[in-house]
Design a protein around this motif. Structure first.
Motif, PDB file in Angstrom:
ATOM      1  N   ASP A  18     -16.760 -48.348  70.092  1.00  8.35           N
ATOM      2  CA  ASP A  18     -18.109 -48.877  69.921  1.00  8.35           C
ATOM      3  C   ASP A  18     -18.445 -49.952  70.933  1.00  8.35           C
ATOM      4  O   ASP A  18     -19.606 -50.170  71.240  1.00  8.35           O
ATOM      5  N   ILE A  19     -17.451 -50.646  71.503  1.00  6.59           N
ATOM      6  CA  ILE A  19     -17.708 -51.657  72.531  1.00  6.59           C
ATOM      7  C   ILE A  19     -16.717 -51.424  73.648  1.00  6.59           C
ATOM      8  O   ILE A  19     -15.548 -51.697  73.503  1.00  6.59           O
ATOM      9  N   VAL A  20     -17.166 -50.884  74.748  1.00  4.59           N
ATOM     10  CA  VAL A  20     -16.238 -50.516  75.798  1.00  4.59           C
ATOM     11  C   VAL A  20     -16.677 -51.094  77.132  1.00  4.59           C
ATOM     12  O   VAL A  20     -16.545 -50.475  78.175  1.00  4.59           O
ATOM     13  N   ASN A  21     -17.195 -52.299  77.115  1.00  6.24           N
ATOM     14  CA  ASN A  21     -17.532 -53.028  78.335  1.00  6.24           C
ATOM     15  C   ASN A  21     -18.385 -52.226  79.299  1.00  6.24           C
ATOM     16  O   ASN A  21     -18.059 -52.090  80.475  1.00  6.24           O
ATOM     17  N   GLY A  22     -19.472 -51.682  78.794  1.00  6.65           N
ATOM     18  CA  GLY A  22     -20.418 -51.051  79.703  1.00  6.65           C
ATOM     19  C   GLY A  22     -20.369 -49.551  79.698  1.00  6.65           C
ATOM     20  O   GLY A  22     -21.269 -48.903  80.201  1.00  6.65           O
ATOM     21  N   ASP A  23     -19.309 -48.915  79.158  1.00 10.28           N
ATOM     22  CA  ASP A  23     -19.261 -47.474  79.082  1.00 10.28           C
ATOM     23  C   ASP A  23     -19.628 -47.058  77.673  1.00 10.28           C
ATOM     24  O   ASP A  23     -19.150 -47.612  76.695  1.00 10.28           O
ATOM     25  N   GLY A  71     -10.197 -68.591  76.424  1.00  6.70           N
ATOM     26  CA  GLY A  71     -11.311 -68.886  77.319  1.00  6.70           C
ATOM     27  C   GLY A  71     -10.855 -69.196  78.734  1.00  6.70           C
ATOM     28  O   GLY A  71     -11.512 -68.814  79.706  1.00  6.70           O
ATOM     29  N   GLN A  72      -9.721 -69.886  78.864  1.00  7.52           N
ATOM     30  CA  GLN A  72      -9.178 -70.181  80.197  1.00  7.52           C
ATOM     31  C   GLN A  72      -8.813 -68.894  80.920  1.00  7.52           C
ATOM     32  O   GLN A  72      -9.045 -68.758  82.127  1.00  7.52           O
ATOM     33  N   ILE A  73      -8.227 -67.957  80.192  1.00  4.63           N
ATOM     34  CA  ILE A  73      -7.849 -66.683  80.806  1.00  4.63           C
ATOM     35  C   ILE A  73      -9.093 -65.906  81.234  1.00  4.63           C
ATOM     36  O   ILE A  73      -9.143 -65.339  82.338  1.00  4.63           O
ATOM     37  N   ALA A  74     -10.103 -65.883  80.382  1.00  2.07           N
ATOM     38  CA  ALA A  74     -11.342 -65.177  80.720  1.00  2.07           C
ATOM     39  C   ALA A  74     -11.977 -65.751  81.970  1.00  2.07           C
ATOM     40  O   ALA A  74     -12.462 -65.018  82.848  1.00  2.07           O
ATOM     41  N   ARG A  75     -12.008 -67.073  82.071  1.00  2.00           N
ATOM     42  CA  ARG A  75     -12.560 -67.722  83.261  1.00  2.00           C
ATOM     43  C   ARG A  75     -11.755 -67.355  84.508  1.00  2.00           C
ATOM     44  O   ARG A  75     -12.325 -67.060  85.569  1.00  2.00           O
ATOM     45  N   LEU A 112      -6.652 -62.207  71.164  1.00  2.00           N
ATOM     46  CA  LEU A 112      -6.945 -62.382  72.586  1.00  2.00           C
ATOM     47  C   LEU A 112      -7.927 -61.331  73.076  1.00  2.00           C
ATOM     48  O   LEU A 112      -8.871 -61.639  73.823  1.00  2.00           O
ATOM     49  N   ILE A 113      -7.759 -60.102  72.650  1.00  2.00           N
ATOM     50  CA  ILE A 113      -8.667 -59.031  73.059  1.00  2.00           C
ATOM     51  C   ILE A 113     -10.086 -59.300  72.561  1.00  2.00           C
ATOM     52  O   ILE A 113     -11.062 -59.121  73.288  1.00  2.00           O
ATOM     53  N   ARG A 114     -10.198 -59.748  71.310  1.00  2.00           N
ATOM     54  CA  ARG A 114     -11.525 -60.014  70.752  1.00  2.00           C
ATOM     55  C   ARG A 114     -12.257 -61.091  71.557  1.00  2.00           C
ATOM     56  O   ARG A 114     -13.432 -60.953  71.898  1.00  2.00           O
ATOM     57  N   ILE A 115     -11.570 -62.180  71.860  1.00  2.00           N
ATOM     58  CA  ILE A 115     -12.207 -63.277  72.594  1.00  2.00           C
ATOM     59  C   ILE A 115     -12.550 -62.852  74.019  1.00  2.00           C
ATOM     60  O   ILE A 115     -13.644 -63.144  74.524  1.00  2.00           O
ATOM     61  N   LEU A 116     -11.647 -62.144  74.670  1.00  2.00           N
ATOM     62  CA  LEU A 116     -11.912 -61.688  76.047  1.00  2.00           C
ATOM     63  C   LEU A 116     -13.117 -60.765  76.093  1.00  2.00           C
ATOM     64  O   LEU A 116     -13.977 -60.875  76.984  1.00  2.00           O
ATOM     65  N   ARG A 117     -13.210 -59.837  75.154  1.00  2.00           N
ATOM     66  CA  ARG A 117     -14.358 -58.920  75.129  1.00  2.00           C
ATOM     67  C   ARG A 117     -15.652 -59.665  74.815  1.00  2.00           C
ATOM     68  O   ARG A 117     -16.702 -59.376  75.404  1.00  2.00           O
ATOM     69  N   TYR A 118     -15.564 -60.589  73.890  1.00  2.00           N
ATOM     70  CA  TYR A 118     -16.755 -61.352  73.514  1.00  2.00           C
ATOM     71  C   TYR A 118     -17.295 -62.124  74.719  1.00  2.00           C
ATOM     72  O   TYR A 118     -18.505 -62.104  74.997  1.00  2.00           O
ATOM     73  N   LEU A 119     -16.431 -62.808  75.447  1.00  2.00           N
ATOM     74  CA  LEU A 119     -16.876 -63.621  76.577  1.00  2.00           C
ATOM     75  C   LEU A 119     -17.381 -62.770  77.733  1.00  2.00           C
ATOM     76  O   LEU A 119     -18.280 -63.181  78.462  1.00  2.00           O
ATOM     77  N   GLY A 230     -17.774 -57.616  85.815  1.00  2.00           N
ATOM     78  CA  GLY A 230     -16.963 -57.908  84.650  1.00  2.00           C
ATOM     79  C   GLY A 230     -15.663 -57.128  84.610  1.00  2.00           C
ATOM     80  O   GLY A 230     -15.350 -56.328  85.485  1.00  2.00           O
ATOM     81  N   TYR A 231     -14.905 -57.365  83.556  1.00  5.50           N
ATOM     82  CA  TYR A 231     -13.603 -56.725  83.385  1.00  5.50           C
ATOM     83  C   TYR A 231     -13.594 -55.865  82.125  1.00  5.50           C
ATOM     84  O   TYR A 231     -14.316 -56.119  81.169  1.00  5.50           O
ATOM     85  N   LYS A 232     -12.775 -54.825  82.131  1.00  4.90           N
ATOM     86  CA  LYS A 232     -12.491 -54.044  80.938  1.00  4.90           C
ATOM     87  C   LYS A 232     -11.287 -54.674  80.243  1.00  4.90           C
ATOM     88  O   LYS A 232     -10.483 -55.361  80.864  1.00  4.90           O
ATOM     89  N   VAL A 233     -11.151 -54.438  78.952  1.00  3.52           N
ATOM     90  CA  VAL A 233     -10.004 -54.932  78.197  1.00  3.52           C
ATOM     91  C   VAL A 233      -9.417 -53.779  77.397  1.00  3.52           C
ATOM     92  O   VAL A 233     -10.154 -53.021  76.758  1.00  3.52           O
ATOM     93  N   ARG A 234      -8.110 -53.631  77.446  1.00  7.75           N
ATOM     94  CA  ARG A 234      -7.462 -52.617  76.603  1.00  7.75           C
ATOM     95  C   ARG A 234      -6.152 -53.159  76.038  1.00  7.75           C
ATOM     96  O   ARG A 234      -5.596 -54.134  76.542  1.00  7.75           O
ATOM     97  N   TYR A 235      -5.697 -52.502  74.985  1.00  7.64           N
ATOM     98  CA  TYR A 235      -4.469 -52.884  74.298  1.00  7.64           C
ATOM     99  C   TYR A 235      -3.332 -51.953  74.688  1.00  7.64           C
ATOM    100  O   TYR A 235      -3.538 -50.753  74.880  1.00  7.64           O
ATOM    101  N   ALA A 236      -2.126 -52.496  74.824  1.00  6.59           N
ATOM    102  CA  ALA A 236      -0.924 -51.692  75.041  1.00  6.59           C
ATOM    103  C   ALA A 236       0.153 -52.181  74.081  1.00  6.59           C
ATOM    104  O   ALA A 236       0.333 -53.387  73.898  1.00  6.59           O
ATOM    105  N   SER A 237       0.848 -51.256  73.447  1.00  3.52           N
ATOM    106  CA  SER A 237       1.836 -51.633  72.440  1.00  3.52           C
ATOM    107  C   SER A 237       3.106 -52.197  73.054  1.00  3.52           C
ATOM    108  O   SER A 237       3.880 -52.870  72.373  1.00  3.52           O
ATOM    109  N   ASN A 238       3.335 -51.948  74.334  1.00  8.80           N
ATOM    110  CA  ASN A 238       4.512 -52.463  75.030  1.00  8.80           C
ATOM    111  C   ASN A 238       4.315 -52.313  76.534  1.00  8.80           C
ATOM    112  O   ASN A 238       3.272 -51.827  76.989  1.00  8.80           O
ATOM    113  N   ILE A 239       5.319 -52.724  77.297  1.00  9.70           N
ATOM    114  CA  ILE A 239       5.227 -52.636  78.763  1.00  9.70           C
ATOM    115  C   ILE A 239       5.069 -51.191  79.212  1.00  9.70           C
ATOM    116  O   ILE A 239       4.293 -50.887  80.133  1.00  9.70           O
ATOM    117  N   THR A 240       5.795 -50.281  78.566  1.00  7.18           N
ATOM    118  CA  THR A 240       5.677 -48.868  78.933  1.00  7.18           C
ATOM    119  C   THR A 240       4.239 -48.386  78.821  1.00  7.18           C
ATOM    120  O   THR A 240       3.713 -47.713  79.716  1.00  7.18           O
TER     121      THR A 240
END
Length: 346
Positions: A18-23, A71-75, A112-119, A230-240
Motif C-alpha cells: 500500500d505504500i511503496v515510495n512512489g510505485d 531521523g539521523q539516518i534518514a537525513r 526503523l522502516i516505519r520512520i524512514l518511510r514516513y520521513l 527519495g529512497y525506497k525502503v525494504r525489509y530483509a530477514s538476514n544478510i542473505t
C-alpha cells in the motif's frame, strides 16, 4: 526500546504494497481489468543501496531517542542521494516477520522502516498514507528531509508525488489525485484510493482545465531530469536476504562491508569498479561479523568472503565506539569521491 520486543502487525506492512515510495501496486477498480499503473520502461541507471541492521534501535533508551536516531539516518541517506535502504534482522531467519494485533513494542527493524518511510513521504501525503501509530509519536521533533520531491504548495515541478482519492474525474475515466496543490489533478487511469503515485505534471500550470496527467515510474524524475527522488525502503530477514531479494535486475554487482576491523584505505586511493548497483552494509551493535555468524543461510562465515571489500572508513577513532548512525554519515562522505570516479568511467 532497550530490549528486543515482540513483533507486531507493523512488520507485516514491511512487505505490504500500500505504500511503496512512489510505485503503485494496488489493484485497479474491480469494474476495470486489473492492471498496474502505466509506467515507462526505465533505462538502467547506477544506484547506491545502504543496508542497516535493525538492531541498532535496541540501543536507544527511549522512544524519543529511537526516533531521533532514525531521523539521523534518514537525513544522511537523503543528503548523499542513496536510492535504497535495506533494514535487516540479525536473527538469521527467513520469511516475512510475524505479526500481532498491537501497535506497541515494535521490533527495531519494523520501527526503523516505519520512520524512514514516513520521513521520505512528502508532508502533504502523510496523513492519507500513515494512520496514527505509537511509533510515530515523536516524528514531529525531527527536521524535515527537504528532498526535491517534497515540494511546497506554491511550487511547480515537472513531477509531483500524489495519492489517489475516492472521487473520480467528471468523465469517469480517470482518477483524482492530491498532489499537494490548491486543486487536485486528474490522471488517465482508474486506481484504488490511497495509492501513492508519481505524476508527470506536464507544461500546463492551469489547474482549472480538465487536463489528464500521466502516472510515471518514481525513477522517471532522475532519468529525465537527473533529480534525486527519495529512497525506497525494504525489509530483509538476514544478510542473505539483503542480497538475494535485491529488486534490481542482475542484483548488486559490488558489495562493500564496513567495520572497525576492516581494511584501512584512504578515500583518494580507493578504487570502486564501474557498477550498476552498489551495496554498502553497516552492522548492528556487534558489527557485521555477528550478522554473518547468525545467518544460517550463509555458507561463508568469513566477512571478507561475503563482501568484495571490507573497509574501516574511520580509522584512528578517538572514541571506543562509533555509533551506526555516525558511521553512516562518515562513510557516505568517505565514499563520495570513489563513487564519483566510478560513475565517470561508466
Amino acid at each position: 526500546m532497550g530490549k528486543k520486543k515482540k513483533r507486531t502487525e507493523a512488520e507485516e506492512e514491511i512487505k505490504a504494497d500500500d505504500i511503496v515510495n512512489g510505485d503503485s501496486h494496488n489493484k485497479t477498480n474491480k469494474k476495470k481489468k486489473n492492471k498496474k499503473p502505466k509506467t515507462d520502461t526505465a533505462a538502467v541507471i547506477p544506484t547506491v543501496t545502504v543496508a542497516i541492521a535493525g538492531s541498532i534501535i535496541h540501543n536507544a533508551q527511549s522512544l524519543e531517542l529511537a526516533t531521533r536516531l532514525a531521523g539521523q539516518i534518514a537525513r544522511a541517506v537523503t543528503i548523499f542521494r542513496v536510492d535504497e535502504v535495506v533494514v535487516f534482522d540479525n536473527n538469521g531467519e527467513s520469511g516475512s516477520p510475524e505479526a500481532n494485533n498491537s501497535d506497541e513494542n515494535e521490533s527495531g527493524a519494523a520501527f526503523l522502516i516505519r520512520i524512514l518511510r514516513y520521513l521520505e513521504t512528502p508532508q502533504y501525503l502523510r496523513k492519507a498514507l500513515f494512520p496514527k501509530h505509537n511509533s510515530l509519536r515523536f516524528v514531529g521533533l525531527l527536521p524535515p528531509l527537504d528532498a526535491p520531491h517534497h515540494l511546497r504548495k506554491h511550487e511547480w515541478g515537472a513531477f509531483r508525488e500524489g495519492v489517489t482519492l475516492k472521487e473520480r474525474s467528471p468523465d469517469g475515466v480517470g482518477t483524482l489525485v492530491d498532489v499537494g496543490l490548491s486543486k487536485n489533478v486528474i490522471i488517465d487511469q482508474v486506481l484504488d484510493p490511497g495509492t501513492r503515485v508519481t505524476v508527470a505534471m506536464g507544461d500546463s500550470w492551469n489547474l482549472d482545465a480538465d487536463i489528464s496527467r500521466q502516472v510515471v515510474s518514481s525513477s522517471k524524475p532522475r532519468e529525465e531530469a537527473g533529480m534525486y527522488w527519495g529512497y525506497k525502503v525494504r525489509y530483509a530477514s538476514n544478510i542473505t536476504s539483503v542480497m538475494t531479494e535485491c529488486p534490481y535486475e542482475g542484483g548488486y554487482d559490488h558489495l562493500i562491508g564496513t567495520s572497525e576491523h576492516g581494511q584501512i584505505i584512504n578515500s583518494s586511493d580507493l578504487n570502486i569498479p564501474t557498477f550498476r548497483h552498489l551495496l554498502i552494509a553497516f552492522g548492528g551493535l556487534a558489527g557485521l561479523e555477528e550478522s554473518i555468524e547468525e545467518d544460517h543461510n550463509l555458507k561463508a562465515k568469513n566477512v571478507r568472503e561475503v563482501f568484495n571489500i571490507y573497509l574501516n572508513t574511520c580509522p584512528h577513532q578517538g572514541s571506543r565506539t562509533i555509533r551506526t548512525e555516525e558511521a553512516i554519515l562518515i562513510s557516505l562522505q568517505y565514499f563520495q569521491e570513489p563513487i564519483n570516479r566510478a560513475l565517470q568511467r561508466s
